[in-house]
Design a protein around this motif. Sequence first.
Motif, PDB file in Angstrom:
ATOM      1  N   TYR A   1     -18.694   4.467 -37.475  1.00 40.07           N
ATOM      2  CA  TYR A   1     -20.126   4.262 -37.272  1.00 40.07           C
ATOM      3  C   TYR A   1     -20.683   5.162 -36.175  1.00 40.07           C
ATOM      4  O   TYR A   1     -21.725   5.817 -36.360  1.00 40.07           O
TER       5      TYR A   1
ATOM      6  N   GLN B   1     -23.587   7.996 -36.540  1.00 39.31           N
ATOM      7  CA  GLN B   1     -24.862   7.959 -35.827  1.00 39.31           C
ATOM      8  C   GLN B   1     -25.087   9.255 -35.034  1.00 39.31           C
ATOM      9  O   GLN B   1     -26.204   9.777 -34.974  1.00 39.31           O
TER      10      GLN B   1
ATOM     11  N   PHE C   1     -32.429   4.545 -40.526  1.00 40.09           N
ATOM     12  CA  PHE C   1     -31.007   4.211 -40.442  1.00 40.09           C
ATOM     13  C   PHE C   1     -30.575   4.035 -38.988  1.00 40.09           C
ATOM     14  O   PHE C   1     -29.815   3.121 -38.658  1.00 40.09           O
TER      15      PHE C   1
ATOM     16  N   PRO D   1     -29.705  -0.419 -38.403  1.00 44.30           N
ATOM     17  CA  PRO D   1     -28.407  -0.425 -39.099  1.00 44.30           C
ATOM     18  C   PRO D   1     -28.135  -1.740 -39.807  1.00 44.30           C
ATOM     19  O   PRO D   1     -27.472  -1.763 -40.840  1.00 44.30           O
TER      20      PRO D   1
ATOM     21  N   ALA E   1     -27.232  -2.286 -43.838  1.00 42.21           N
ATOM     22  CA  ALA E   1     -26.004  -2.957 -44.267  1.00 42.21           C
ATOM     23  C   ALA E   1     -26.269  -4.110 -45.223  1.00 42.21           C
ATOM     24  O   ALA E   1     -25.451  -4.392 -46.096  1.00 42.21           O
TER      25      ALA E   1
ATOM     26  N   ARG F   1     -23.672   3.674 -47.077  1.00 41.81           N
ATOM     27  CA  ARG F   1     -24.047   2.310 -46.694  1.00 41.81           C
ATOM     28  C   ARG F   1     -22.835   1.498 -46.255  1.00 41.81           C
ATOM     29  O   ARG F   1     -22.933   0.610 -45.404  1.00 41.81           O
TER      30      ARG F   1
ATOM     31  N   TYR G   1     -22.092   1.016 -42.652  1.00 40.78           N
ATOM     32  CA  TYR G   1     -22.939   0.067 -41.923  1.00 40.78           C
ATOM     33  C   TYR G   1     -22.608  -1.394 -42.224  1.00 40.78           C
ATOM     34  O   TYR G   1     -23.267  -2.292 -41.721  1.00 40.78           O
ATOM     35  N   SER G   2     -21.608  -1.628 -43.018  1.00 40.86           N
ATOM     36  CA  SER G   2     -21.344  -2.981 -43.496  1.00 40.86           C
ATOM     37  C   SER G   2     -21.039  -3.971 -42.371  1.00 40.86           C
ATOM     38  O   SER G   2     -21.276  -5.169 -42.513  1.00 40.86           O
TER      39      SER G   2
ATOM     40  N   ARG H   1     -22.295  -3.587 -39.358  1.00 41.05           N
ATOM     41  CA  ARG H   1     -23.348  -3.403 -38.360  1.00 41.05           C
ATOM     42  C   ARG H   1     -24.588  -4.172 -38.813  1.00 41.05           C
ATOM     43  O   ARG H   1     -25.384  -3.684 -39.582  1.00 41.05           O
TER      44      ARG H   1
ATOM     45  N   SER I   1     -20.514  -3.803 -29.632  1.00 42.36           N
ATOM     46  CA  SER I   1     -21.163  -2.506 -29.859  1.00 42.36           C
ATOM     47  C   SER I   1     -20.544  -1.386 -29.045  1.00 42.36           C
ATOM     48  O   SER I   1     -20.711  -0.213 -29.383  1.00 42.36           O
TER      49      SER I   1
END
Length: 296
Positions: free
Chosen positions: A7, A11, A32, A36, A40, A74, A77-78, A80, A126
């Motif tokens: 991730y 980014q 995006f 996020p 997701a 995508r 981002y699952s 997030r 995070s």
Amino acid sequence: MRAMSDYQDLQKAMKRVLPQLPPALQAVAAYFLEHPGKVATLSMRQVAAETGISAGNFPRLAKALGFDTYNDLRRVYSERVQDNGIGDYHLRAGALRDVAVDEGQAQVWSDFREAAHRNVDALFSSNALSRIVQVAEQLSAARTVYLVGMQASLSSAIYAKYLGSMLSERFRIVSGMGGIFADDITDLGEQDVLLAISLRPCSEYSIRIAQAAKARGARVIGCTDSDASPLALIADEVLQVPVKTPLFFDSYLAVTLLLELLLGFMTLQQGDVVERIESIEASRVALGEYWNNKEY
């Protein structure tokens, strides 16, 4: 270009290519970076409907980033799922008041407690341990650590200066006293690090200082609430802080904890820190800085 599965790498790549993208893809990339969680959890058509951006642009962005399909992008981002949108302060104040009127002070108390726990948990999820250690090492290696925080973030910058000065004389705050910022960064250069603290909507002066530091070759570390914030788009390293709260203003709980983490890991990395802190404490006692009235 090889597609990225991490991730943070994605980014960073998104921020790097954003200025070169066509306007429609810039809009998709900005969404995006900022949301996020919605990427997701919502389908491509749902995101397109919410943003007003044509659905055909989403696979185009995926291709530009090296992914075969939008679903591949995508998938990154699952995990997030935190939404980092900005609220209007006056509307949030009204909502807080309405909760107190309709549901009572106990509900407000409960909402604050839950928000505080969520923000602390989100801070640790995070920002990986390796990232905190890496940033602490950069701060430790810097010739000078410049600190900037304006508006509500000023108190955080002052707190970081207070803690940092106990570890080293190399901490310097960019105060802009009297509206003069240039004097504070006269010596800022390639061997230095700027730690900037700014939440959306970001202070213009904080962004200007970060841009100046970047132009001079200094390393910029951004403490901010979104990967799409102006500070995040400039910074070499982004430490994201969750700020959601029932209050009308953003919470600085996670910001404070993050600063304490960074300074704590700096403490582990510097061999002479114990002697310095001991000396500072002895000087404070000698100067009578602590309350010591035996009558109370």
